[in-house]
Write a protein that holds these residues in place. Structure first.
Motif: not given
Length: 155
Positions: A67-72, A115-122
């Motif tokens: 989740e923190l990687a999503r925030i990043c 977490g970051a990769s998934e957010l970027l795709g979304e």
């Protein structure tokens, strides 16, 4: 994937881009050169404060670190937008490098950086697919569990 803009997809996800984090030292949050934007390392800062501190696999769980990687990644998108004005100008996220402050026996860095990769795709659809490194490190600035930087191709 709908024809929604990245900003509209962020809203659909219940997310808003934060203010660009103030640099901790002598650098800029993002820099455009030609058709590329390079971000500086982005920490999981929320409302001007580091969300959590500690090592992943010790004080911080892999799930929390994801989740923190999503925030990043959200902070990195804010940095990109700060130099191009609009996330619709992103052609592709070319490269993501995720750093995970890891306990000595923690080997789940790829899961954390997902977490970051998934957010970027979304948010960006196919343009969010990227090459990536997920690196375990001993310590990060301010004792952050995760740090991320990326390179975006823009028009």
């Amino acid at each position: 994937m709908s024809a929604a803009t990245p900003e509209e997809r962020l809203a659909e996800l219940g997310l808003t881009l934060p203010e660009v984090a103030t640099p901790l030292a002598a650098y800029v949050p993002a820099l455009r050169t030609g058709d590329y934007v390079y971000t500086s390392g982005q920490l999981p800062v929320v409302d001007g404060k580091l969300a959590v501190t500690g090592k992943v696999g010790a004080e911080v769980s892999a799930e929390d670190a994801k989740e923190l990687a999503r925030i990043c990644a959200l902070n990195a998108l804010a940095a990109v937008k700060s130099v191009v004005g609009d996330l619709s100008k992103v052609v592709r996220i070319v490269k993501v490098v995720g750093f995970v402050a890891s306990a000595p026996d923690f080997t789940g860095q790829p899961v954390v950086v997902n977490g970051a990769s998934e957010l970027l795709g979304e948010v960006l659809g196919d343009a969010g697919r990227h090459a990536r490194s997920a690196v375990g490190v001993a310590v990060l600035p301010l004792d952050a569990p995760v740090e991320l930087d990326l390179v975006a191709e823009v028009r």
